[in-house]
Structures are given as structure tokens and as C-alpha cells.
Design an enzyme around this catalytic site. Structure first.
Site, PDB file in Angstrom:
ATOM      1  N   HIS A  20      59.014 -15.566  -3.692  1.00 27.74           N
ATOM      2  CA  HIS A  20      59.152 -14.648  -4.828  1.00 27.74           C
ATOM      3  C   HIS A  20      60.047 -13.490  -4.410  1.00 27.74           C
ATOM      4  O   HIS A  20      60.644 -13.524  -3.330  1.00 27.74           O
ATOM      5  CB  HIS A  20      57.775 -14.183  -5.315  1.00 27.74           C
ATOM      6  CG  HIS A  20      56.938 -13.510  -4.265  1.00 27.74           C
ATOM      7  ND1 HIS A  20      57.252 -12.287  -3.724  1.00 27.74           N
ATOM      8  CD2 HIS A  20      55.796 -13.904  -3.642  1.00 27.74           C
ATOM      9  CE1 HIS A  20      56.341 -11.945  -2.837  1.00 27.74           C
ATOM     10  NE2 HIS A  20      55.450 -12.919  -2.756  1.00 27.74           N
ATOM     11  N   HIS A  23      59.850 -11.947  -0.865  1.00 35.37           N
ATOM     12  CA  HIS A  23      60.540 -12.684   0.200  1.00 35.37           C
ATOM     13  C   HIS A  23      62.055 -12.529   0.067  1.00 35.37           C
ATOM     14  O   HIS A  23      62.772 -12.408   1.060  1.00 35.37           O
ATOM     15  CB  HIS A  23      60.173 -14.169   0.139  1.00 35.37           C
ATOM     16  CG  HIS A  23      58.701 -14.413   0.213  1.00 35.37           C
ATOM     17  ND1 HIS A  23      57.963 -14.829  -0.873  1.00 35.37           N
ATOM     18  CD2 HIS A  23      57.817 -14.253   1.216  1.00 35.37           C
ATOM     19  CE1 HIS A  23      56.691 -14.919  -0.538  1.00 35.37           C
ATOM     20  NE2 HIS A  23      56.573 -14.570   0.736  1.00 35.37           N
ATOM     21  N   CYS A 128      40.183 -13.919   6.734  1.00 37.14           N
ATOM     22  CA  CYS A 128      40.883 -14.144   5.460  1.00 37.14           C
ATOM     23  C   CYS A 128      41.911 -15.243   5.684  1.00 37.14           C
ATOM     24  O   CYS A 128      42.836 -15.075   6.471  1.00 37.14           O
ATOM     25  CB  CYS A 128      41.580 -12.881   4.956  1.00 37.14           C
ATOM     26  SG  CYS A 128      42.647 -13.234   3.533  1.00 37.14           S
ATOM     27  N   CYS A 131      45.596 -14.318   4.708  1.00 40.25           N
ATOM     28  CA  CYS A 131      46.319 -13.539   5.729  1.00 40.25           C
ATOM     29  C   CYS A 131      46.381 -14.293   7.054  1.00 40.25           C
ATOM     30  O   CYS A 131      47.138 -13.916   7.925  1.00 40.25           O
ATOM     31  CB  CYS A 131      45.638 -12.207   6.016  1.00 40.25           C
ATOM     32  SG  CYS A 131      45.554 -11.064   4.653  1.00 40.25           S
ATOM     33  N   CYS A 149      38.880  -9.276   1.400  1.00 42.65           N
ATOM     34  CA  CYS A 149      40.139  -8.942   2.077  1.00 42.65           C
ATOM     35  C   CYS A 149      40.787  -7.763   1.345  1.00 42.65           C
ATOM     36  O   CYS A 149      40.921  -7.799   0.128  1.00 42.65           O
ATOM     37  CB  CYS A 149      41.072 -10.152   2.042  1.00 42.65           C
ATOM     38  SG  CYS A 149      42.767  -9.710   2.435  1.00 42.65           S
ATOM     39  N   HIS A 152      44.140  -9.249  -0.398  1.00 40.22           N
ATOM     40  CA  HIS A 152      44.058 -10.299  -1.410  1.00 40.22           C
ATOM     41  C   HIS A 152      42.850 -10.161  -2.331  1.00 40.22           C
ATOM     42  O   HIS A 152      42.738 -10.890  -3.319  1.00 40.22           O
ATOM     43  CB  HIS A 152      44.027 -11.666  -0.733  1.00 40.22           C
ATOM     44  CG  HIS A 152      45.284 -11.957   0.026  1.00 40.22           C
ATOM     45  ND1 HIS A 152      45.416 -11.749   1.378  1.00 40.22           N
ATOM     46  CD2 HIS A 152      46.467 -12.409  -0.402  1.00 40.22           C
ATOM     47  CE1 HIS A 152      46.633 -12.071   1.752  1.00 40.22           C
ATOM     48  NE2 HIS A 152      47.293 -12.472   0.714  1.00 40.22           N
ATOM     49  N   LYS A 301      50.694  -4.605  -4.679  1.00 33.58           N
ATOM     50  CA  LYS A 301      51.605  -5.459  -3.928  1.00 33.58           C
ATOM     51  C   LYS A 301      51.735  -6.811  -4.619  1.00 33.58           C
ATOM     52  O   LYS A 301      50.748  -7.408  -5.002  1.00 33.58           O
ATOM     53  CB  LYS A 301      51.086  -5.657  -2.507  1.00 33.58           C
ATOM     54  CG  LYS A 301      52.061  -6.478  -1.671  1.00 33.58           C
ATOM     55  CD  LYS A 301      51.497  -6.916  -0.343  1.00 33.58           C
ATOM     56  CE  LYS A 301      52.428  -7.906   0.306  1.00 33.58           C
ATOM     57  NZ  LYS A 301      51.780  -9.062   0.872  1.00 33.58           N
ATOM     58  N   LYS A 304      51.579 -13.947  -3.843  1.00 39.93           N
ATOM     59  CA  LYS A 304      51.300 -15.258  -4.412  1.00 39.93           C
ATOM     60  C   LYS A 304      49.810 -15.384  -4.694  1.00 39.93           C
ATOM     61  O   LYS A 304      49.383 -15.923  -5.700  1.00 39.93           O
ATOM     62  CB  LYS A 304      51.697 -16.337  -3.398  1.00 39.93           C
ATOM     63  CG  LYS A 304      53.190 -16.454  -3.214  1.00 39.93           C
ATOM     64  CD  LYS A 304      53.571 -17.454  -2.143  1.00 39.93           C
ATOM     65  CE  LYS A 304      53.529 -16.879  -0.756  1.00 39.93           C
ATOM     66  NZ  LYS A 304      54.402 -17.524   0.213  1.00 39.93           N
TER      67      LYS A 304
HETATM   68  O1  ME8 Z   1      53.360 -13.202   6.757  1.00 37.58           O
HETATM   69  N1  ME8 Z   1      57.113  -6.731  -0.934  1.00 37.58           N
HETATM   70  O2  ME8 Z   1      54.470 -14.960   5.750  1.00 37.58           O
HETATM   71  P1  ME8 Z   1      54.477 -14.524   4.220  1.00 37.58           P
HETATM   72  C1  ME8 Z   1      57.949  -6.765   0.101  1.00 37.58           C
HETATM   73  N2  ME8 Z   1      54.219 -16.400   7.912  1.00 37.58           N
HETATM   74  N3  ME8 Z   1      58.024  -7.783   0.954  1.00 37.58           N
HETATM   75  C2  ME8 Z   1      57.222  -8.827   0.753  1.00 37.58           C
HETATM   76  C3  ME8 Z   1      56.310  -8.868  -0.319  1.00 37.58           C
HETATM   77  C4  ME8 Z   1      56.287  -7.751  -1.200  1.00 37.58           C
HETATM   78  N4  ME8 Z   1      55.504  -7.698  -2.253  1.00 37.58           N
HETATM   79  N5  ME8 Z   1      55.651 -10.029  -0.257  1.00 37.58           N
HETATM   80  C5  ME8 Z   1      56.137 -10.698   0.814  1.00 37.58           C
HETATM   81  C6  ME8 Z   1      53.885 -14.302   6.797  1.00 37.58           C
HETATM   82  N6  ME8 Z   1      57.092  -9.976   1.420  1.00 37.58           N
HETATM   83  C7  ME8 Z   1      54.009 -15.021   8.116  1.00 37.58           C
HETATM   84  C8  ME8 Z   1      55.161 -14.400   8.906  1.00 37.58           C
HETATM   85  S1  ME8 Z   1      56.700 -14.211  11.087  1.00 37.58           S
HETATM   86  C9  ME8 Z   1      56.591 -14.654  12.677  1.00 37.58           C
HETATM   87  C10 ME8 Z   1      55.341 -14.944  10.291  1.00 37.58           C
HETATM   88  C11 ME8 Z   1      57.874 -10.376   2.597  1.00 37.58           C
HETATM   89  O3  ME8 Z   1      54.974 -15.705   3.467  1.00 37.58           O
HETATM   90  C12 ME8 Z   1      57.762  -9.365   3.714  1.00 37.58           C
HETATM   91  O4  ME8 Z   1      58.848  -9.530   4.586  1.00 37.58           O
HETATM   92  O5  ME8 Z   1      53.175 -13.942   3.838  1.00 37.58           O
HETATM   93  C13 ME8 Z   1      56.498  -9.800   4.391  1.00 37.58           C
HETATM   94  O6  ME8 Z   1      56.401  -9.272   5.699  1.00 37.58           O
HETATM   95  C14 ME8 Z   1      56.682 -11.300   4.371  1.00 37.58           C
HETATM   96  O7  ME8 Z   1      57.325 -11.563   3.110  1.00 37.58           O
HETATM   97  C15 ME8 Z   1      55.367 -12.065   4.470  1.00 37.58           C
HETATM   98  O8  ME8 Z   1      55.612 -13.411   4.162  1.00 37.58           O
END
Ligand code: ME8
Length: 500
Positions: A20, A23, A128, A131, A149, A152, A301, A304
Site C-alpha cells: 500500500h 510501502h 503479536c 508484528c 497489540c 494492530h 497508522k 493492512k
Molecule cells: O516490518 N507509513 O514489513 P512490513 C509509513 N518485514 N511507512 C509504512 C507504513 C505507513 N503507514 N506502513 C508500512 C516489516 N510502511 C518487515 C521488515 S526488514 C529487515 C523486515 C513501511 O511489510 C515502512 O517502511 O510490515 C515500514 O517500516 C515497513 O513498511 C514495514 O513493512
């Protein structure tokens, strides 16, 4: 002489659903920095990918009635397709199911294990799955006796099981020193982690899961009945991609200049856990950890799991092009604060900046060159004042980008476009007997700005270079008043105005 290297990474995202705009935000920011550093002539390696193991993926796949591997194959392809739409110029898309990554994880953890930094214990705690994280007292919230959590707002699960632990506690000083060394940007995030370490200390962490519960993971090399905790697996992707344990020269070259871009939700993992793991592997901490705030949707925030998501497709449809979406995300990016997605703000900026300031200037200059000069514009005397503005803007933009002030850099580039519009209004080339010098200077402003904007809006820059007849250059070569001649094939409308 070998070119200076620059290594930039995004988090690897969980492919449990399509990406979304949260990301997209991180990934576009990283892409802008990657492209900017390419414009600076650096040898850039840009890494993104998907984090495919762990309980969350295991359960999501089960829910869909397919094997985890089938599920992540499909979803990682969807991530790639979005990054293609957004013109993300990654050099590698890593998947934690890639064989070289599995090998790296085993290699790195065997090394740590052989140093006696991993021991067996029993873990008890509230977990969680969204997370993939344990929450301790004070961290979770309680509602009607149910522990939830904090991110979430979903019930936590009680987990009590045998696990292997990593001796993080022995690395507290190392982590604190790294945090105090100024590598975290903005520094407020380093202070936040330091505050937490001061309060709680650095506790050993559980880094394996019994295979019978979490089978979808990389086997612990020292005990086949355990899989590696998904966060440890995931962090090591940053080493895999540049050849850890396989190509020492390449690894050293890029590791020394690594920039991780992350959202603040995963700050703890990328500092406390990551800096400690690196020290255990006798590697220095990253050169920079760039941390940004969240995109909020009406104050909450976007996520998903919560379901308050603005999709990338919505944005692409609303603003008409991936360049516009990239521009707007970068334009309103803030590292220090959260950003509330406000469609009015985005639309106003689109109309005022992209359609009016940039689009109009481009169109006016193009139309006049075609009408007055038959489409051919030659180099003429340089307007000293406009040249000075262009030089200053370039100089300031480089400084701002060097300090990751992405949004301010964009605003500064637009100062040149605004100045060029004012210059045209003042000089009135449509009335002039010899309009060529005026149009040449205005066109030079378009070229210099567009060339810098190529990091933000690559399609627009490539298209303009094509239809106006100039070449995009490295920033060192980019000098106002140096382009010999233009051939304007058409005068495009770059950004159509949006109605409320
Ligand atoms: O945490 N606002 O993956 P993830 C800004 N797999 N950035 C956001 C956001 C939002 N509302 N939502 C997501 C993970 N992001 C792990 C990471 S790395 C070794 C492992 C972005 O799919 C932001 O960069 O939950 C956040 O840190 C990341 O997506 C989390 O993605």
C-alpha cells in the site's frame, strides 16, 4: 579511479497482502536517493525485496488454502509489479526464500553460535503475529481484560515454549555507542532507543521457534527442530545481497556505505537487534539508518491489518501517472514527523506545482520555440541573473539531498521553475523582435530543473529530453548555459489539471 559506491536498502516487506502507500512511501524515498546518487556518478546498489518466512505468512497461506511457497511466489511477483509501476530502479529484489539468502542465514548464525552467543531456554510471553514480535508489560494495551497489540489492536497470544536465545545483553555498550555515533537520522530516533535501553537494558532475545509450531522458516543449523526467528532471518538480507561470505571484495565495498531506509515501526529491530548481530559478526554498524514517520489515514497508522488503507492503484488513478505519485510522496515526506494523507493537500500541490509551475513553463517554452523559431533553438547569450539562480538552486539542492532533506530539495528545484516563469513574464518573448535569447535561457532553466527532477520523476525527465532534444547528464556536467541547441518536436502538457 573506481567510482564511489553507495548502497541503499528498503525494508523487505511481508508479502501477506499487496503493498500500500506506506510501502510505496519508503520505497519511493529510497529510489529517489538511489537515482540521485546515480546522478552524482556513484556506483549505486539498491536493494528491496520480500520477507517471506514466519508465522504470519504461514497462517496467511493456510487461510488461502495454498502452501506458503506458492503463496509467497504469487505475492512477491505482485510486489515487483507495483515497483515496476512506480519505476523503482532496484538492482536486486531479494526474497528470503532465495537459496543464497538461506545459505547466508545459516552461515552467519553458525558463526554466532560457535562464539557461544546463543543458548537454550524457555520463552514465555505475549506475542503479536502481525508484528511477529513479543510484547512485554507496559508495551501492550489492555481492554476488558484482553491484552492487545498497541499497533494492530488485536489480541495477543500467550506463547510458552523452548527457544534459543541470543546474548544481546552482552552487546549493550556496543549498541549504545553505535546509537551515540550519529548514524541514525533524524537523531530523535537514536534518543528514543537510547532512552528505552537506559530504562530496560538490553535483554537477550529469543531467536528460534519450535518447528512444530512455525515450520515455515530457515532451520537452525545447530538444531533441526527449530526455525530461525523471522526478524533475524530478515535483517540478514542486507548482507546476502552484497555477497556476504561469497564475495568479500564486493561485500566490503558496499557494506562500508550502506544506507538503510525504514519506517519508525521497525526502529528497535534495526538498532538494538541489528547493531548487536553485526557486532557479533565483527561487522561495523550501517553507515546510516534513515528513519521516517508513518503515513496516517485520519490520524491512525495505515496498515493492512487495520484495514484503513489507501492503495497504490487509487493514487495512480487519482494523480494520473507514477511520476505524479512519486512527486507527491517525496514532496510531503518528513522523517521527523508522521504525515497525514490529505487528498486536498495532494491535489492542490499537484495543480499548483506540477500542472501550473512546471507543466505551464514547459508548455509555454515549447509552444513559443515552435511558433517563433520553427522548433529549433540555438545557444545564445546567458542571462546572468537566471544563471545565478540556477547555480544556487543546484548547489542548495545537492546540499539538501546530501542531508536527506528530500522535500526541501524538491521545493528548492521548483524555485528555479518559478523564477523561469517570472522571467518569461518579465521578458515577454512573444513580443520580442529576437525571442531566441529569452527562450534559450528559459529552456536552460527547464533543462537544469528537469535533469535534477529525473531522480523524482524519471519518465517525465526522459520524455522531455526526447521531445525537446537534450540529454540528461550527471550533475557534475549539468551547467546552465552549456547546452548547444534544442529541437522541439512537440510541446507536451505534462500534467493535466485535476478538478476538486
Ligand atoms: O516490518 N507509513 O514489513 P512490513 C509509513 N518485514 N511507512 C509504512 C507504513 C505507513 N503507514 N506502513 C508500512 C516489516 N510502511 C518487515 C521488515 S526488514 C529487515 C523486515 C513501511 O511489510 C515502512 O517502511 O510490515 C515500514 O517500516 C515497513 O513498511 C514495514 O513493512
Amino acid at each position: 579511479m573506481a567510482r564511489e559506491a553507495f548502497y541503499i536498502t528498503t525494508p523487505i516487506y511481508y508479502p501477506n497482502d499487496r503493498p500500500h502507500i506506506g510501502h510505496a512511501y519508503t520505497t519511493v524515498l529510497a529510489d529517489v536517493l538511489a537515482r540521485w546518487n546515480r546522478l552524482l556518478g556513484k556506483d549505486v546498489f539498491f536493494l528491496t525485496g520480500t520477507d517471506e518466512h514466519g508465522l504470519k505468512l504461514q497462517r496467511t497461506a493456510e487461510k488461502h488454502g495454498v502452501s506458503p511457497k506458492e503463496f509467497v511466489d504469487k505475492m512477491s511477483a505482485i510486489f515487483k509489479s507495483y515497483w515496476e509501476k512506480l519505476q523503482i530502479s532496484y538492482n536486486r529484489f531479494i526474497r528470503t526464500t532465495d537459496p543464497d539468502h538461506v545459505e547466508t542465514v545459516k552461515l552467519a548464525l553458525s558463526k554466532i553460535y560457535s562464539k557461544g552467543l546463543i543458548y537454550k531456554g524457555v520463552y514465555k510471553g505475549w506475542y503479536c503475529t502481525s508484528c511477529e514480535k513479543f510484547y512485554s508489560e507496559g508495551e501492550y494495551i489492555e481492554k476488558d481484560g484482553v491484552k492487545l497489540c498497541p499497533l494492530h489492536l488485536k489480541p495477543l497470544e500467550w506463547v510458552e515454549e523452548e527457544s534459543y536465545f541470543l546474548k544481546l545483553s552482552e552487546y549493550e555498550d556496543t549498541v549504545v555507542r553505535a546509537l551515540e555515533s550519529g548514524i541514525v537520522y533524524p537523531p530523535q530516533y537514536a534518543r528514543e532507543v537510547l532512552g528505552r535501553i537506559r530504562k530496560e537494558g538490553l535483554r537477550d532475545v529469543s531467536i528460534t521457534r519450535p518447528k512444530e509450531r512455525v515450520y515455515w522458516g530457515i532451520e537452525a543449523p545447530w538444531d533441526k527442530s527449530h526455525t530461525i526467528y523471522v526478524w533475524v532471518d530478515a535483517l540478514l538480507n542486507y548482507l546476502t545481497a552484497i555477497g556476504y561470505g561469497r564475495d568479500e571484495d564486493r561485500f566490503k565495498r558496499y557494506w562500508s556505505v550502506v544506507h538503510h531506509v525504514i519506517g519508525k515501526d521497525i526502529l528497535w529491530f534495526h538498532t538494538a537487534l541489528w547493531f548487536a548481530i553485526l557486532a557479533m559478526l565483527e561487522l561495523p554498524p550501517p553507515r546510516r539508518l534513515l528513519v521516517h514517520g508513518f503515513i496516517l489515514c485520519r490520524g491512525v497508522k495505515m496498515s493492512k491489518t487495520i484495514g484503513n488503507i489507501v492503495s497504490i492503484d487509487d493514487l495512480l488513478e487519482t494523480y494520473g501517472s507514477s511520476d505524479a505519485v512519486r512527486y507527491l510522496l517525496a514532496r510531503f515526506s518528513t522523517f521527523e514527523k508522521d504525515m497525514d494523507y490529505d487528498p486536498d493537500l495532494f491535489r492542490n500541490a499537484y495543480n499548483a506545482e506540477l500542472a501550473d509551475t512546471y507543466g505551464n513553463l514547459v508548455r509555454r517554452v515549447g509552444v513559443l520555440v515552435r511558433r517563433k523559431l520553427g522548433g529549433v533553438l540555438r545557444r545564445r547569450e546567458v542571462d546572468e541573473e537566471l544563471a545565478r539562480v540556477a547555480d544556487e538552486v543546484k548547489h542548495d539542492t545537492m546540499k539538501l539531498m546530501d542531508r536527506y532533506r528530500v522535500s526541501e530539495a524538491l521545493v528548492r528545484i521548483f524555485d528555479l521553475l518559478r523564477e523561469a516563469n517570472a522571467y518569461l513574464n518579465r521578458k515577454e518573448p512573444w513580443r520580442a523582435e529576437d525571442p531566441e535569447p529569452i527562450l534559450y535561457n528559459a529552456m536552460e532553466a527547464v533543462r537544469v530543473a528537469t535533469n535534477m527532477l529525473a531522480a523524482f520523476m524519471p519518465s517525465t525527465a526522459a520524455r522531455l529530453a526526447d521531445v525537446y532534444g537534450f540529454r540528461l547528464l550527471g550533475l557534475e556536467e549539468l551547467v546552465f548555459g552549456s547546452w548547444e541547441s534544442y529541437r522541439v518536436k512537440e510541446a507536451p502538457i505534462l500534467f493535466k489539471k485535476l478538478r476538486a
